[in-house]
Design a protein around this motif. Structure first.
Motif, PDB file in Angstrom:
ATOM      1  N   THR A 104       0.860  -1.195   0.000  1.00 42.92           N
ATOM      2  CA  THR A 104       0.000   0.000   0.000  1.00 42.92           C
ATOM      3  C   THR A 104       0.894   1.241   0.000  1.00 42.92           C
ATOM      4  OG1 THR A 104      -0.127   0.076   2.399  1.00 42.92           O
ATOM      5  CG2 THR A 104      -1.863  -1.136   1.304  1.00 42.92           C
ATOM      6  N   ARG A 105       0.781   2.018  -1.047  1.00 40.80           N
ATOM      7  CA  ARG A 105       1.566   3.260  -1.210  1.00 40.80           C
ATOM      8  C   ARG A 105       1.004   4.000  -2.420  1.00 40.80           C
ATOM      9  NH1 ARG A 105       4.638   2.030  -5.690  1.00 40.80           N
ATOM     10  NH2 ARG A 105       5.369  -0.121  -5.890  1.00 40.80           N
ATOM     11  N   SER A 106       1.672   5.080  -2.832  1.00 44.07           N
ATOM     12  CA  SER A 106       1.255   5.754  -4.066  1.00 44.07           C
ATOM     13  C   SER A 106       1.912   5.044  -5.245  1.00 44.07           C
ATOM     14  CB  SER A 106       1.711   7.208  -4.054  1.00 44.07           C
ATOM     15  OG  SER A 106       1.122   7.863  -2.963  1.00 44.07           O
ATOM     16  N   ILE A 107       1.236   5.119  -6.392  1.00 41.32           N
ATOM     17  CA  ILE A 107       1.814   4.476  -7.585  1.00 41.32           C
ATOM     18  C   ILE A 107       3.012   5.301  -8.060  1.00 41.32           C
ATOM     19  CG2 ILE A 107       1.402   3.944 -10.034  1.00 41.32           C
ATOM     20  CD1 ILE A 107      -1.494   3.302  -9.280  1.00 41.32           C
ATOM     21  N   ASN A 108       4.090   4.629  -8.384  1.00 41.96           N
ATOM     22  CA  ASN A 108       5.253   5.302  -8.945  1.00 41.96           C
ATOM     23  C   ASN A 108       5.299   4.963 -10.440  1.00 41.96           C
ATOM     24  OD1 ASN A 108       7.749   6.210  -9.721  1.00 41.96           O
ATOM     25  ND2 ASN A 108       8.836   5.387  -7.948  1.00 41.96           N
ATOM     26  N   TRP A 109       4.904   5.920 -11.266  1.00 43.85           N
ATOM     27  CA  TRP A 109       4.780   5.658 -12.700  1.00 43.85           C
ATOM     28  C   TRP A 109       6.146   5.466 -13.366  1.00 43.85           C
ATOM     29  CZ3 TRP A 109       0.425   4.074 -14.655  1.00 43.85           C
ATOM     30  CH2 TRP A 109      -0.762   4.407 -14.001  1.00 43.85           C
ATOM     31  N   GLU A 110       7.206   5.861 -12.704  1.00 47.09           N
ATOM     32  CA  GLU A 110       8.550   5.698 -13.257  1.00 47.09           C
ATOM     33  C   GLU A 110       8.975   4.233 -13.254  1.00 47.09           C
ATOM     34  OE1 GLU A 110      11.212   8.187 -14.020  1.00 47.09           O
ATOM     35  OE2 GLU A 110       9.370   9.240 -14.538  1.00 47.09           O
ATOM     36  N   THR A 111       8.566   3.541 -12.207  1.00 49.80           N
ATOM     37  CA  THR A 111       9.086   2.170 -12.053  1.00 49.80           C
ATOM     38  C   THR A 111       8.017   1.083 -12.065  1.00 49.80           C
ATOM     39  OG1 THR A 111       8.999   2.460  -9.677  1.00 49.80           O
ATOM     40  CG2 THR A 111      11.113   2.924 -10.735  1.00 49.80           C
ATOM     41  N   ASP A 112       6.842   1.395 -11.563  1.00 45.51           N
ATOM     42  CA  ASP A 112       5.830   0.344 -11.372  1.00 45.51           C
ATOM     43  C   ASP A 112       5.390  -0.340 -12.661  1.00 45.51           C
ATOM     44  OD1 ASP A 112       5.731   0.305  -8.653  1.00 45.51           O
ATOM     45  OD2 ASP A 112       4.183   1.840  -8.497  1.00 45.51           O
ATOM     46  N   ILE A 113       5.407   0.384 -13.773  1.00 46.19           N
ATOM     47  CA  ILE A 113       4.934  -0.202 -15.040  1.00 46.19           C
ATOM     48  C   ILE A 113       5.953  -1.175 -15.639  1.00 46.19           C
ATOM     49  CG2 ILE A 113       3.213   1.501 -15.796  1.00 46.19           C
ATOM     50  CD1 ILE A 113       5.581   2.960 -17.168  1.00 46.19           C
ATOM     51  N   TYR A 114       7.160  -1.200 -15.085  1.00 49.13           N
ATOM     52  CA  TYR A 114       8.192  -2.113 -15.597  1.00 49.13           C
ATOM     53  C   TYR A 114       8.285  -3.390 -14.757  1.00 49.13           C
ATOM     54  CZ  TYR A 114       9.501   1.930 -18.335  1.00 49.13           C
ATOM     55  OH  TYR A 114       9.462   2.985 -19.193  1.00 49.13           O
ATOM     56  N   LYS A 115       7.343  -3.557 -13.831  1.00 45.98           N
ATOM     57  CA  LYS A 115       7.322  -4.775 -13.018  1.00 45.98           C
ATOM     58  C   LYS A 115       6.010  -5.500 -13.249  1.00 45.98           C
ATOM     59  CE  LYS A 115       9.851  -2.491  -9.324  1.00 45.98           C
ATOM     60  NZ  LYS A 115       9.605  -1.740  -8.092  1.00 45.98           N
ATOM     61  N   GLU A 116       6.021  -6.791 -13.153  1.00 42.27           N
ATOM     62  CA  GLU A 116       4.793  -7.554 -13.347  1.00 42.27           C
ATOM     63  C   GLU A 116       3.992  -7.515 -12.050  1.00 42.27           C
ATOM     64  OE1 GLU A 116       5.517 -11.433 -14.882  1.00 42.27           O
ATOM     65  OE2 GLU A 116       6.039 -10.655 -16.849  1.00 42.27           O
ATOM     66  N   GLN A 117       2.898  -6.804 -12.093  1.00 42.06           N
ATOM     67  CA  GLN A 117       2.080  -6.651 -10.891  1.00 42.06           C
ATOM     68  C   GLN A 117       0.709  -6.071 -11.270  1.00 42.06           C
ATOM     69  OE1 GLN A 117       4.494  -4.133  -8.472  1.00 42.06           O
ATOM     70  NE2 GLN A 117       4.552  -2.469  -9.938  1.00 42.06           N
ATOM     71  N   ILE A 118      -0.133  -5.951 -10.284  1.00 44.80           N
ATOM     72  CA  ILE A 118      -1.446  -5.348 -10.542  1.00 44.80           C
ATOM     73  C   ILE A 118      -1.496  -4.012  -9.812  1.00 44.80           C
ATOM     74  CG2 ILE A 118      -3.935  -5.576 -10.159  1.00 44.80           C
ATOM     75  CD1 ILE A 118      -3.494  -8.622 -10.494  1.00 44.80           C
ATOM     76  N   LEU A 119      -1.779  -2.967 -10.579  1.00 48.25           N
ATOM     77  CA  LEU A 119      -1.889  -1.636  -9.974  1.00 48.25           C
ATOM     78  C   LEU A 119      -3.350  -1.366  -9.661  1.00 48.25           C
ATOM     79  CD1 LEU A 119       0.461   0.370 -12.397  1.00 48.25           C
ATOM     80  CD2 LEU A 119       1.065  -0.712 -10.229  1.00 48.25           C
TER      81      LEU A 119
END
Lengths: 285, 546
Positions: free
Chosen positions: B474-489
């Protein structure tokens, strides 16, 4: 002394200055209405009877018993003149004029018209209600409760009336410019110093003890009812309630003064000085 | 009959309305579960005297009293709300007793009517049907007041009154400050009774006993945990205002005038008919749509009740009631909020007594037929308003403010145990505890997340809302890094727009909507391979994929 307190209450009211400077005719009517109510309501305490008052100066100049009892207005009439209309009726006419002038200066808001935003809210709410029916024998009778609550003109008018009513009945409107629950999009004005609030409450309780207080009730109920209908969208506020507030304040001040008179001199000085200092500080503020 | 109606209204769809489960309910719920399973709270503190929660250090009693309910019903919404409902119903019974013992009620009908009105008052109903500690605070405060009232003649009631008031300080914040005020005023007014030679010894013993029960609070006073909500008072606002006047009048004079003015304006709002009968609490999460804390028609018995108090001011009961009425809103008036209904809940008790006495006087003036007609109409109008505002409008319109959708989100997380979820909390209250609650996450594991807190438990005011447990972060989405990892936003409709989803090759896998049809949570699966392919960058963020 009571008259002095009346002058004090009027002069220190930010509201009256604002009214007079904006519309002198309305201001004049308000002052006259206040004076009439003051005379009607104020049963001066015995100790005051020896003090300075116009009533003493004019006491014997009328034969009309009601006017004699109230006294003050007789200054305008010659000896032996029979007052054609009682003071209370005079007051009712004046308060109605005040209500009329207030209505003229108010932005009228319909009790039943709905804006686009109201329509959106109504449409949304109509969908929120569960379907409700009653069974008579084998027959289901559907009740359009959602429509009754949300869409009927009577319901809309009722909710608006209660909203208007609640705004005018709020003591914070008069002593704190509606702080801390200011209305959105409306510039609120402070009407009386908050220092006078305890005095106002005391005055209201004292007057409520009186047996003959119907005119005081009218001075509150008529403007309240009228403002509930027309709405409190007036840059000067619900001006027709001004006489009620000032007369109640004056009564509170008068009673408090005589309560204080029975205390020790040092206590009197201390209390009065403290109150005056805080009062003038709030005026500067 | 009246009580059965009350039970029905209080228990009807208890776990469904309010729709959702707010963080302030989940905190005592999960901590009670944690205590039940391990004897320690979420941070691993053994039976704390104030629960740290998210740095709020709440009085502990409600959490402890939720333990039996959770043991009985399991870890669910109903179990957390159940004790609160019970306390709300009991408060109404105490109110009935107080009214009866006043011996100033002329009609038996008013006793029942007062009881019913207290039960169906929106103020009591709202806070009794949620898992908040304030309902327990009200119950103990009411018992305290009843005990003190009866304690004027019976010594045993005096001790009950003092002990209940003392206990109320462990139930809710308001009572922590209100109870000492009430006890002090009570002893001062009736000093001739309590410090009379015949009762002095008994009074002192009762006070010593009461002081003994305050040992945990006295200890807490030496730590920052006693007053963690200092920033909620309006003092900082008053200081800022006073600085502006510094050139005209000395600072302290300006401060004094500003403070008095601010305090009285807030205090008066708690007696204003507009706030009590017409306007709901400005906080949308703590109010019922289109309904204030009391019914609009009560404005008439309210004024009449005040007049009744004034008329009977020489009576002991009226004097006592006036003192309670005047003291009850003081703690709430010292905060920034204009009309904080949860902080001012103890005011409900004396306020309803005033209204009941006013009603009694009014009812007495009516003929029998008129009495029945008017009272029946008023009860019907009240019940209809309550049904409309609480059971229809609140259930639908306020769902989003009550944490609606977290339960469904927990179901989605449970369905995909192999996937990693990042939950954006930039615009919502931290959902970590609601998720732990619905996932029934092991308390032993949860306590390992913040091992350092327990070392200085009562002075650790800083709360870090970044949580990583199970397959959740639980945190804020980091658009710099989060889209390069396999996960569910996961976020709300504003967290992730349609354009962002398109730009970053995100796949919508679920959408949770509130009862009105608005999206509360939306889940997007990232596609880092697709994201890295077209740009053909030798980006370090893409390198980790190879």
């Amino acid at each position: 002394m009571a008259y002095l307190f009346l002058i004090f209450s009027n002069l220190t009211s930010y509201w009256l200055w604002k009214i007079v400077l904006t519309d002198w005719l309305l201001g004049l009517f308000i002052i006259l209405t206040t004076l009439l109510l003051f005379i009607e309501v104020n049963d001066l305490p015995p100790a005051l009877k020896g003090g300075f008052s116009l009533r003493r100066m004019t006491y014997k100049s009328s034969n009309h018993p009601r006017v004699e009892a109230r006294g003050f207005l007789e200054i305008f009439y010659k000896k032996e003149y029979k007052f054609p209309i009682s003071l209370s009726k005079f007051f009712i006419i004046f308060i109605l004029v005040c209500v009329f002038l207030q209505t003229k200066g108010s932005t009228k808001v319909s009790l039943t018209d709905i804006s686009n935003d109201d329509r959106r809210l109504i449409d949304m709410r109509l969908k929120e209600y569960p379907p409700i029916y009653i069974k008579i024998g084998q027959k289901k009778v559907w009740l359009p409760i959602a429509h009754w609550f949300e869409e009927r003109k009577e319901s809309i008018a009722f909710f608006r009336l209660s909203k208007n009513f609640s705004e005018v009945i709020d003591p914070n409107l008069y002593f704190f410019a509606n702080h801390p629950r200011e209305r959105v999009g409306i510039k609120e004005i402070e009407k009386f110093s908050f220092m006078l609030l305890p005095v106002f409450i005391y005055g209201a309780l004292k007057i409520s003890e009186k047996k003959d207080k119907w005119l005081w009730i009218i001075s509150f109920a008529v403007p309240l009812a009228a403002t509930s209908v027309i709405g409190n969208y007036n840059s000067l506020g619900p001006v027709s309630l001004y006489p009620f507030f000032v007369v109640t304040l004056t009564r509170g001040l008068t009673e408090a003064f005589f309560k204080l008179k029975s205390k020790k001199l040092s206590q009197q000085n201390l209390l009065v000085s403290a109150l005056l200092i805080i009062y003038f500080l709030t005026l500067i503020h | 009959m009246v009580f059965i109606l009350g039970i029905f209204v209080y228990f009807y769809k208890l776990d469904k309305i309010p729709s959702g489960f707010y963080i302030d309910e989940a905190l005592p719920g999960y901590n009670a579960y944690s205590i039940l399973k391990t004897g320690k709270d979420e941070y691993g503190k053994f039976f704390p005297i104030a629960f740290r929660f998210y740095g709020s250090y709440n009085p502990p009693l409600y959490t402890y009293l939720t333990i039996p309910s959770i043991a009985l019903f399991g870890l669910n919404i109903y179990a957390v709300r159940f004790p609160s409902v019970l306390f709300g119903l009991l408060s109404a019974l105490v109110f009935y007793l107080m009214l009866k013992k006043s011996e100033l009620v002329k009609n038996k009908l008013t006793l029942l009517l007062g009881f019913l009105l207290f039960l169906i008052s929106p103020w009591n109903l709202l806070y009794s049907r949620v898992g908040y500690e304030v309902s327990l605070g009200l119950l103990l405060f009411s018992i305290g007041v009843l005990g003190m009232r009866l304690g004027l003649t019976k010594r045993s009631w005096f001790i009950i009154g003092l002990l209940a008031s003392s206990l109320s300080t462990y139930a809710a914040y308001t009572e922590r400050f209100l109870a000492p005020l009430v006890i002090a005023a009570y002893l001062l007014i009736y000093r001739r009774i309590f410090f009379d030679k015949s009762r002095r010894g008994h009074t002192v013993s009762a006070l010593v006993l009461t002081l003994f029960t305050q040992i945990p609070n006295l200890y807490l006073m030496t730590t920052p945990a006693f007053f963690p909500k200092a920033e909620e008072s309006f003092i900082s606002l008053v200081i800022a205002q006073s600085v502006n006047f510094n050139k005209m009048i000395p600072f302290w004079t300006a401060f004094l005038v500003n403070f008095i003015k601010e305090f009285i304006s807030h205090y008066l709002a708690y007696f204003s008919p507009r706030s009590l009968f017409f306007l709901p609490d400005p906080d949308l999460q703590r109010s019922i749509p289109e309904l204030s804390v009391l019914y609009f028609w009560m404005v008439i018995p309210y004024f009449y009740g005040i007049y009744w108090l004034y008329k009977n001011r020489s009576r002991k009961y009226a004097k006592f009631l006036t003192v309670i009425l005047l003291l009850a809103p003081i703690p709430a008036s010292l905060t920034k909020d204009p009309f904080s209904t949860h902080r001012a809940l103890p005011l409900l008790f004396p306020m309803m007594l005033v209204i009941a006495h006013g009603l009694d006087d009014l009812v007495d003036k009516l003929s029998r037929v008129m009495r029945i007609c008017i009272i029946t109409s008023l009860i019907l109008v009240s019940l209809l308003s309550l049904w409309r505002s609480y059971f229809v409008l609140l259930a639908n319109e306020r769902a989003v403010y009550w944490g609606y959708g977290v339960e469904s989100l927990a179901t989605e997380i449970k369905k995909n145990p192999e996937k990693y979820f990042v939950i954006d909390q930039s615009r919502i209250k931290p959902p970590y505890i609601q998720l732990a609650f619905f996932l029934k996450y092991s308390p032993q594991e949860f306590q390992k997340l913040r091992p350092d807190v327990v070392k200085n438990y009562y002075s650790n005011l800083q709360f870090d809302n970044h949580y990583t447990f199970a397959n959740i972060e639980t945190r804020s989405i980091n658009w710099e890094t989060d889209i390069y990892k396999e996960q569910i936003l996961v976020g709300d409709s504003l967290s992730i727009s349609g354009n962002q989803a398109k730009e970053h090759f995100l796949t919508n896998i679920f959408e949770i909507k509130d009862p009105l049809g608005y999206t509360v949570f939306v889940g997007y699966e990232t596609n880092p391979r697709e994201k890295c392919r077209p740009i053909k960058l030798k980006d370090y963020r893409c390198n980790i994929l190879n």
